[in-house]
Design an enzyme around this catalytic site. Structure first.
Site, mmCIF file in Angstrom:
data_model
loop_
_atom_site.group_PDB
_atom_site.id
_atom_site.type_symbol
_atom_site.label_atom_id
_atom_site.label_comp_id
_atom_site.label_asym_id
_atom_site.label_seq_id
_atom_site.Cartn_x
_atom_site.Cartn_y
_atom_site.Cartn_z
ATOM 1 N N ILE A 267 2.971 12.999 2.999
ATOM 2 C CA ILE A 267 2.701 12.274 1.864
ATOM 3 C C ILE A 267 1.345 11.811 1.752
ATOM 4 O O ILE A 267 0.832 11.177 3.032
ATOM 5 C CB ILE A 267 3.817 11.075 1.501
ATOM 6 C CG1 ILE A 267 5.120 11.483 1.581
ATOM 7 C CG2 ILE A 267 3.396 10.542 -0.038
ATOM 8 C CD1 ILE A 267 5.490 12.826 0.432
ATOM 9 N N ARG B 81 0.685 -1.069 0.121
ATOM 10 C CA ARG B 81 0.126 -0.039 -0.007
ATOM 11 C C ARG B 81 0.801 1.156 -0.099
ATOM 12 O O ARG B 81 2.083 1.330 0.114
ATOM 13 C CB ARG B 81 -0.976 0.044 1.341
ATOM 14 C CG ARG B 81 -2.040 -1.149 1.298
ATOM 15 C CD ARG B 81 -2.719 -0.965 2.607
ATOM 16 N NE ARG B 81 -1.950 -1.290 3.632
ATOM 17 C CZ ARG B 81 -2.460 -0.975 4.955
ATOM 18 N NH1 ARG B 81 -3.730 -0.487 5.145
ATOM 19 N NH2 ARG B 81 -1.824 -1.294 5.933
ATOM 20 N N ALA C 26 12.875 8.372 16.626
ATOM 21 C CA ALA C 26 13.949 7.604 17.020
ATOM 22 C C ALA C 26 14.293 6.586 16.178
ATOM 23 O O ALA C 26 15.603 6.278 15.740
ATOM 24 C CB ALA C 26 13.679 6.745 18.379
ATOM 25 N N ALA C 27 13.163 5.664 15.746
ATOM 26 C CA ALA C 27 13.480 4.606 14.434
ATOM 27 C C ALA C 27 14.074 5.230 13.313
ATOM 28 O O ALA C 27 14.825 4.626 12.651
ATOM 29 C CB ALA C 27 12.028 4.063 14.543
ATOM 30 N N THR D 164 2.981 -7.960 5.493
ATOM 31 C CA THR D 164 2.704 -8.735 6.604
ATOM 32 C C THR D 164 1.237 -9.658 6.739
ATOM 33 O O THR D 164 1.372 -10.810 7.178
ATOM 34 C CB THR D 164 2.981 -7.979 7.727
ATOM 35 O OG1 THR D 164 4.175 -7.057 7.793
ATOM 36 C CG2 THR D 164 2.732 -8.593 9.075
ATOM 37 N N ASN E 44 11.042 -0.201 3.206
ATOM 38 C CA ASN E 44 9.992 0.789 3.396
ATOM 39 C C ASN E 44 9.023 0.555 4.414
ATOM 40 O O ASN E 44 8.667 1.267 4.978
ATOM 41 C CB ASN E 44 9.026 0.743 2.137
ATOM 42 C CG ASN E 44 7.761 1.405 2.155
ATOM 43 O OD1 ASN E 44 7.879 2.765 2.157
ATOM 44 N ND2 ASN E 44 6.864 0.718 2.114
ATOM 45 N N TYR F 128 8.921 7.075 16.628
ATOM 46 C CA TYR F 128 9.069 7.294 15.094
ATOM 47 C C TYR F 128 10.075 7.813 15.055
ATOM 48 O O TYR F 128 11.019 7.725 14.108
ATOM 49 C CB TYR F 128 7.771 7.630 14.725
ATOM 50 C CG TYR F 128 7.623 7.669 13.253
ATOM 51 C CD1 TYR F 128 7.296 6.448 12.486
ATOM 52 C CD2 TYR F 128 7.721 8.961 12.179
ATOM 53 C CE1 TYR F 128 7.133 6.317 11.000
ATOM 54 C CE2 TYR F 128 7.600 8.658 10.835
ATOM 55 C CZ TYR F 128 7.362 7.370 10.158
ATOM 56 O OH TYR F 128 6.838 7.237 8.892
#
Length: 239
Positions: free
Chosen positions: A183, A11, A152-153, A33, A85, A150
């Protein structure tokens, strides 16, 4: 035949990347997933020029088994492009953030990068060509309140990109990151677009296709001297 693996490819930005890579002549391996219907739709949108590969990038054993099985079925071939991604958001101020939301975001984005990329590196090194493209975010560059996990990642992905690029450059492998701003995807649904776009110099949200174009360029032979870089696609929101 050229193969590109796109994690979280069913997606949004991932789907746009799959479509663009198929246009560039790649057989696209669409990782996802759980959402079989959306993954199948992506495969149809690329005209069947690829295959589905279902696994959770945060699960190292599951990931390794899936990649090993693919390699056994494609003797003599290798995955020359990987686009990391896959990622999720679990936004909250840190004082109220459940511990699981912290770990889940980092496990998918950061551990997922390692779990997917590390097994693919030997073949890239053997063939002396590879393209590793990691999806970062404006959150990883400047940090955003309510997104400590988010940020930190994505910040970790940027640092890892710069380090790995130096390890593998001599083997013809480039490692770069793309840092999108806002986006238009299902990940930005629910945000106040009218208000937020006033903070963006371009006065609009970006489109997934604009990110996909950058991925296609970084994957090309023309981008062979670009490595360890972060390309911002944010309409001037943060420079």
């Amino acid at each position: 035949m050229k193969y590109a693996l796109v994690t979280g490819g069913s997606r949004g930005i991932g789907r746009a990347i799959c479509q663009r890579m198929a246009q560039e002549g790649y057989q696209v391996i669409i990782n996802y997933t759980s959402n079989d219907a959306e993954a199948q739709k992506t495969l149809e949108l690329i005209g069947g020029k690829g295959e589905l590969m279902r696994f959770d990038v945060s699960n190292s054993e599951q990931t390794r088994q899936a990649l090993e099985q693919w390699q056994q079925q494609h003797d003599g071939e290798y995955i020359e492009v990987v686009v990391n991604n896959a990622g999720i958001r679990r936004d909250n101020v840190m004082a109220l953030m459940p511990e699981d939301d912290w770990h889940r975001v980092l496990d998918i984005t950061l551990s997922g990068f390692f779990n997917v990329t590390q097994p693919l590196l030997p073949a890239m090194q053997l063939h002396k060509f590879g393209r590793i493209i990691n999806m970062a975010s404006v959150s990883g560059l400047k940090g955003l309140p309510g997104q400590t996990n988010y940020s930190a990642a994505k910040g970790g992905i940027i640092a890892a990109t710069k380090a790995l690029a130096q390890e593998v450059a001599r083997r013809g492998i480039t490692v770069n990151a793309i840092a999108p701003g806002f986006i238009k995807t299902d990940m930005t649904e629910g945000l106040d677009e009218a208000t937020l776009k006033k903070t963006i110099p371009a006065n609009r949200f970006g489109n997934p296709e604009e990110v996909a174009h950058a991925v296609a360029f970084l994957a090309s032979a023309d981008a062979g001297y670009i490595t360890g870089n972060v390309i911002s696609i944010n309409g001037g929101l943060y420079t």
